[in-house]
Design a protein around this motif. Structure first.
Motif, mmCIF file in Angstrom:
data_model
loop_
_atom_site.group_PDB
_atom_site.id
_atom_site.type_symbol
_atom_site.label_atom_id
_atom_site.label_comp_id
_atom_site.label_asym_id
_atom_site.label_seq_id
_atom_site.Cartn_x
_atom_site.Cartn_y
_atom_site.Cartn_z
ATOM 1 N N LYS A 116 0.799 -1.166 0.131
ATOM 2 C CA LYS A 116 -0.045 -0.018 -0.100
ATOM 3 C C LYS A 116 0.735 1.336 -0.085
ATOM 4 O O LYS A 116 0.457 2.412 -0.668
ATOM 5 N N THR A 117 2.015 1.311 0.791
ATOM 6 C CA THR A 117 2.774 2.541 0.924
ATOM 7 C C THR A 117 3.407 2.737 -0.512
ATOM 8 O O THR A 117 3.302 3.972 -0.840
ATOM 9 N N PHE A 118 4.184 1.739 -0.966
ATOM 10 C CA PHE A 118 4.797 1.958 -2.263
ATOM 11 C C PHE A 118 3.792 2.045 -3.523
ATOM 12 O O PHE A 118 4.131 2.961 -4.393
ATOM 13 N N ASP A 119 2.696 1.523 -3.433
ATOM 14 C CA ASP A 119 1.678 1.562 -4.356
ATOM 15 C C ASP A 119 1.279 3.138 -4.842
ATOM 16 O O ASP A 119 1.103 3.625 -5.793
ATOM 17 N N ILE A 120 1.018 3.732 -3.432
ATOM 18 C CA ILE A 120 0.427 5.050 -3.415
ATOM 19 C C ILE A 120 1.485 6.091 -3.656
ATOM 20 O O ILE A 120 1.381 7.289 -4.243
ATOM 21 N N ASN A 121 2.759 6.079 -2.823
ATOM 22 C CA ASN A 121 3.561 6.886 -2.678
ATOM 23 C C ASN A 121 4.671 6.825 -4.037
ATOM 24 O O ASN A 121 5.251 7.661 -4.057
ATOM 25 N N THR A 147 5.024 15.139 -4.592
ATOM 26 C CA THR A 147 5.298 15.688 -3.087
ATOM 27 C C THR A 147 6.073 14.541 -2.601
ATOM 28 O O THR A 147 5.642 13.258 -2.130
ATOM 29 N N ALA A 148 7.381 14.799 -2.478
ATOM 30 C CA ALA A 148 8.137 13.759 -1.663
ATOM 31 C C ALA A 148 8.195 14.129 -0.064
ATOM 32 O O ALA A 148 7.285 14.426 0.774
ATOM 33 N N SER A 149 9.302 14.213 0.598
ATOM 34 C CA SER A 149 9.275 14.281 2.174
ATOM 35 C C SER A 149 10.928 14.491 2.551
ATOM 36 O O SER A 149 11.744 13.925 1.937
ATOM 37 N N ILE A 150 11.207 15.455 3.514
ATOM 38 C CA ILE A 150 12.319 15.258 4.118
ATOM 39 C C ILE A 150 12.707 14.048 4.644
ATOM 40 O O ILE A 150 14.072 13.558 5.019
ATOM 41 N N GLY A 151 11.854 13.161 5.174
ATOM 42 C CA GLY A 151 12.012 12.045 5.549
ATOM 43 C C GLY A 151 12.708 11.147 4.545
ATOM 44 O O GLY A 151 13.483 10.218 5.108
ATOM 45 N N GLY A 152 12.813 11.633 3.182
ATOM 46 C CA GLY A 152 13.388 10.726 2.243
ATOM 47 C C GLY A 152 14.821 10.903 2.166
ATOM 48 O O GLY A 152 15.516 10.442 1.379
ATOM 49 N N MET A 153 15.342 11.720 2.871
ATOM 50 C CA MET A 153 16.670 12.463 3.046
ATOM 51 C C MET A 153 17.389 11.701 4.287
ATOM 52 O O MET A 153 18.484 12.279 4.520
ATOM 53 N N GLY A 154 16.715 11.159 4.898
ATOM 54 C CA GLY A 154 17.236 10.611 6.373
ATOM 55 C C GLY A 154 16.849 9.479 6.989
ATOM 56 O O GLY A 154 16.037 8.617 6.242
ATOM 57 N N HIS A 155 17.010 9.120 8.276
ATOM 58 C CA HIS A 155 16.500 7.993 8.963
ATOM 59 C C HIS A 155 15.949 8.440 10.146
ATOM 60 O O HIS A 155 16.174 9.218 10.945
ATOM 61 N N GLU A 156 14.639 7.892 10.423
ATOM 62 C CA GLU A 156 13.827 8.228 11.378
ATOM 63 C C GLU A 156 13.228 6.754 11.940
ATOM 64 O O GLU A 156 12.731 5.944 11.380
ATOM 65 N N SER A 165 9.985 4.937 0.992
ATOM 66 C CA SER A 165 9.089 5.453 -0.334
ATOM 67 C C SER A 165 9.502 6.847 -0.792
ATOM 68 O O SER A 165 9.465 6.941 -2.019
ATOM 69 N N LYS A 166 9.695 7.515 -0.082
ATOM 70 C CA LYS A 166 9.847 8.903 -0.425
ATOM 71 C C LYS A 166 11.249 9.102 -0.681
ATOM 72 O O LYS A 166 11.370 9.964 -1.672
#
Length: 267
Positions: A116-121, A147-156, A165-166
Motif C-alpha cells: 500500500k505504501t509503495f503503490d500510492i507513494n 510531493t516527497a518529504s525530508i523523510g526521504g533524505m534521512g532516517h527516523e 518510499s519518499k
C-alpha cells in the motif's frame, strides 16, 4: 484559504491535475494554482470529496473534482481522459497523494502495508506521469511536481517504510527528469512537518516542541508548500528540473536553541 496571488506567476490558459487534493497540501496547491489562473482538476477517492474540495477553490480558472483512486489504473486513466476532454490537454501534474499505514521497524512490517505504501507513494506518481505524457505532455510539454518529504533524505525511528518510499520518489523524480527532457520538467518538493492530517502524529500532541526545534519557529502550513509547487509549475522555474526543493523551515538543520543563545550572548 481561497488562494494566494503569486506576483509574476501567470498560469492562465494552463490546466493542472492535483492528486490527493481533498485536503491539506493537495487542496492548498489547487487553490494556489487556480489563483495563478490555471484550470484545476482535483482528485479524491470519492466524487463527494472531490466535489467538496473543488467548491473550495476560487480563481480565474475552472476547478473540477473527479473521483479517482491514485493507484487504480482504470480510474487514473479515466480522470486524465476526462481532463483532456474538458480542457484540451494537461500542462501541470502534481503527484500529491500519499499514505503512511505502517509504523515501527521495517522488519516488523507485513507485505500488505509495504504494498500500500509503495503503490500510492511511488507507483502512482509513475502511473499518472505516464498517463499525462501519453494524453498530452509528450506533444505540448509541461511540468510534473511530486510531493516527497525530508523523510526521504534521512532516517527516523518508526517511519522507515514511509521514508523509504519518499527516498525512492526523489530518485524517480531525477530519473524522470532525464527521461522526459527536454519537453517536460520534473521536480519534487520535500516538506518537513506540516499541519496536515497525514502528519498529525508528528506534531499534534507536541507542536510547541517541534516549533522550538525549527529555525523559523513554527511547523509548516499547507500554503507554504503550495506556494513552492506553484513556482515550480510556472515559467519562473523554466530552467529547473530534477531538483528536490526542501520546505521545512530549517528543520533539517537541527535545533537552533544553542545557536540563538550564542548569538544573544554576543549581542
Amino acid at each position: 484559504m481561497a488562494g494566494t496571488a503569486h506576483p509574476g506567476v501567470d498560469l492562465s490558459g494552463s490546466t493542472a491535475v492535483v492528486t490527493g487534493a481533498s485536503r491539506g497540501i493537495g487542496l492548498a496547491t489547487a487553490q494556489h494554482l487556480a489563483a495563478a489562473g490555471a484550470n484545476v482538476v482535483l482528485t479524491a477517492r470519492t466524487q463527494e470529496a472531490a466535489d467538496a474540495a473543488a467548491a473550495q477553490v476560487a480563481g480565474p480558472g475552472t476547478a473540477v473534482g473527479i473521483a479517482a483512486h491514485v493507484a487504480h489504473e482504470d480510474e487514473a486513466r479515466a480522470c486524465v481522459q476526462r481532463t483532456v476532454e474538458l480542457f484540451g490537454g494537461i500542462d501541470i501534474l502534481v503527484n500529491n497523494a500519499g499514505t503512511n499505514p505502517s509504523y515501527g521497524p521495517l522488519i516488523a512490517q507485513d507485505h500488505g502495508r509495504f504494498a500500500k505504501t509503495f503503490d500510492i507513494n511511488l507507483w502512482a506518481p509513475i502511473l499518472w506521469t505516464s498517463l499525462v505524457m501519453d494524453a498530452s505532455m509528450r506533444e505540448r510539454g509541461g511540468s510534473v511536481i511530486n510531493t516527497a518529504s525530508i523523510g526521504g533524505m534521512g532516517h527516523e525511528a518508526g517511519i522507515g517504510m514511509y521514508n523509504a518510499s519518499k527516498a525512492a520518489l526523489i530518485h524517480v523524480t531525477k530519473q524522470l527528469a532525464l527521461e522526459l527532457s527536454p519537453r517536460v520538467r520534473v521536480n519534487c518538493v520535500c516538506p518537513g512537518v506540516v499541519r496536515t492530517r497525514l502528519a498529525e502524529a508528528l506534531w499534534k500532541e507536541h507542536e510547541q516542541a517541534v516549533s522550538s526545534a525549527t529555525a523559523l519557529d513554527r511547523i509548516g502550513e499547507p500554503d507554504d508548500v503550495a506556494g513552492a509547487v506553484t513556482f515550480l509549475a510556472s515559467d519562473a522555474a523554466q530552467w529547473i528540473t530534477g531538483e528536490e526543493l526542501v520546505i521545512d523551515g530549517g528543520q533539517r538543520l537541527g535545533s537552533p536553541a544553542g545557536f540563538r543563545e550564542e548569538t544573544r550572548a554576543r549581542g
